[in-house]
Design a protein around this motif. Structure first.
Motif, mmCIF file in Angstrom:
data_model
loop_
_atom_site.group_PDB
_atom_site.id
_atom_site.type_symbol
_atom_site.label_atom_id
_atom_site.label_comp_id
_atom_site.label_asym_id
_atom_site.label_seq_id
_atom_site.Cartn_x
_atom_site.Cartn_y
_atom_site.Cartn_z
ATOM 1 N N PHE A 97 5.272 3.770 2.155
ATOM 2 C CA PHE A 97 5.106 2.586 1.306
ATOM 3 C C PHE A 97 5.201 1.362 2.200
ATOM 4 O O PHE A 97 6.262 1.043 2.736
ATOM 5 N N ASP A 98 4.067 0.649 2.419
ATOM 6 C CA ASP A 98 4.012 -0.541 3.267
ATOM 7 C C ASP A 98 4.132 -1.790 2.420
ATOM 8 O O ASP A 98 3.362 -1.981 1.475
ATOM 9 N N LEU A 99 5.087 -2.653 2.772
ATOM 10 C CA LEU A 99 5.277 -3.936 2.091
ATOM 11 C C LEU A 99 4.718 -5.026 2.998
ATOM 12 O O LEU A 99 5.441 -5.640 3.778
ATOM 13 N N GLU A 100 3.410 -5.237 2.915
ATOM 14 C CA GLU A 100 2.725 -6.100 3.867
ATOM 15 C C GLU A 100 3.128 -7.565 3.763
ATOM 16 O O GLU A 100 3.165 -8.280 4.762
ATOM 17 N N THR A 101 3.451 -8.072 2.564
ATOM 18 C CA THR A 101 3.774 -9.499 2.417
ATOM 19 C C THR A 101 5.135 -9.848 2.984
ATOM 20 O O THR A 101 5.320 -10.945 3.491
ATOM 21 N N ILE A 102 6.107 -8.956 2.919
ATOM 22 C CA ILE A 102 7.441 -9.258 3.450
ATOM 23 C C ILE A 102 7.721 -8.507 4.742
ATOM 24 O O ILE A 102 8.756 -8.719 5.368
ATOM 25 N N GLY A 103 6.814 -7.654 5.123
ATOM 26 C CA GLY A 103 6.990 -6.868 6.336
ATOM 27 C C GLY A 103 7.947 -5.714 6.091
ATOM 28 O O GLY A 103 8.924 -5.839 5.375
ATOM 29 N N GLY A 104 7.655 -4.619 6.651
ATOM 30 C CA GLY A 104 8.513 -3.459 6.486
ATOM 31 C C GLY A 104 7.783 -2.282 5.895
ATOM 32 O O GLY A 104 6.670 -2.411 5.373
ATOM 33 N N SER A 148 0.854 -1.188 0.000
ATOM 34 C CA SER A 148 0.000 0.000 0.000
ATOM 35 C C SER A 148 0.891 1.239 0.000
ATOM 36 O O SER A 148 2.003 1.222 0.534
ATOM 37 N N LEU A 149 0.400 2.291 -0.616
ATOM 38 C CA LEU A 149 1.102 3.568 -0.685
ATOM 39 C C LEU A 149 0.167 4.640 -0.159
ATOM 40 O O LEU A 149 -0.987 4.736 -0.568
ATOM 41 N N SER A 150 0.681 5.439 0.753
ATOM 42 C CA SER A 150 -0.089 6.536 1.323
ATOM 43 C C SER A 150 0.741 7.810 1.202
ATOM 44 O O SER A 150 1.902 7.832 1.614
ATOM 45 N N VAL A 151 0.147 8.853 0.609
ATOM 46 C CA VAL A 151 0.851 10.120 0.410
ATOM 47 C C VAL A 151 -0.049 11.265 0.868
ATOM 48 O O VAL A 151 -1.213 11.327 0.489
ATOM 49 N N GLN A 152 0.505 12.154 1.684
ATOM 50 C CA GLN A 152 -0.167 13.390 2.063
ATOM 51 C C GLN A 152 0.761 14.519 1.661
ATOM 52 O O GLN A 152 1.967 14.455 1.904
ATOM 53 N N GLY A 153 0.216 15.549 1.018
ATOM 54 C CA GLY A 153 1.063 16.635 0.551
ATOM 55 C C GLY A 153 0.366 17.979 0.585
ATOM 56 O O GLY A 153 -0.859 18.060 0.717
#
Length: 138
Positions: free
Chosen positions: A102-109, A79-84
């Motif tokens: 930028f959340d990498l949910e499948t590998i964590g981090g 998932s990608l979250s951007v506030q600007g």
């Protein structure tokens, strides 16, 4: 209230109120509706793979304006979250900021970064005039 829901509701409220505010404070010679509405995930005005030369907001000569934006992308693996936000003075200079997560949910981090930018309109106009709008930025 979760942070993403709060941001989403805030952006929804601002987007509902912003056109009325723009018309309220718009002078007769100001820019056309929607000419300042596109933002990149880096926070600057414009859009697409290569940012357009446009500046954010509806500020024209002798005016200042601001734009806020939020982008959310969620798929199975990340998932990608951007506030600007960006500020435009005199339809000549734009200063922008965006916070990307930028959340990498499948590998964590998670990867996070802040992006600052400055853009200046060198010549031309987005809609009117014989030559296109030309801008430079960092």
């Amino acid at each position: 209230m979760p942070k993403r829901i709060f941001y989403g509701l805030s952006v929804l409220l601002l987007s509902a109120v912003q056109p009325a505010l723009a018309q309220q404070f718009e002078s007769p010679g100001s820019r056309l509706l929607a000419t300042g509405g596109a933002s990149t995930i880096e926070g600057s005005g414009g859009g697409g793979i290569v940012p357009w030369a446009t500046l954010s907001s509806y500020a024209d000569e002798g005016e200042w304006g601001a734009t806020v934006q939020m982008t959310e992308v969620q798929v199975d693996d990340f998932s990608l979250s951007v506030q600007g936000a960006s500020f435009n003075w005199n339809n000549r200079v734009e200063v922008s900021y965006a916070r990307q997560q930028f959340d990498l949910e499948t590998i964590g981090g998670e990867l996070e970064q802040s992006v600052w930018g400055v853009k200046a309109r060198l010549s031309g106009d987005l809609v009117y005039g014989a030559m296109p709008q030309v801008s430079a930025g960092i």
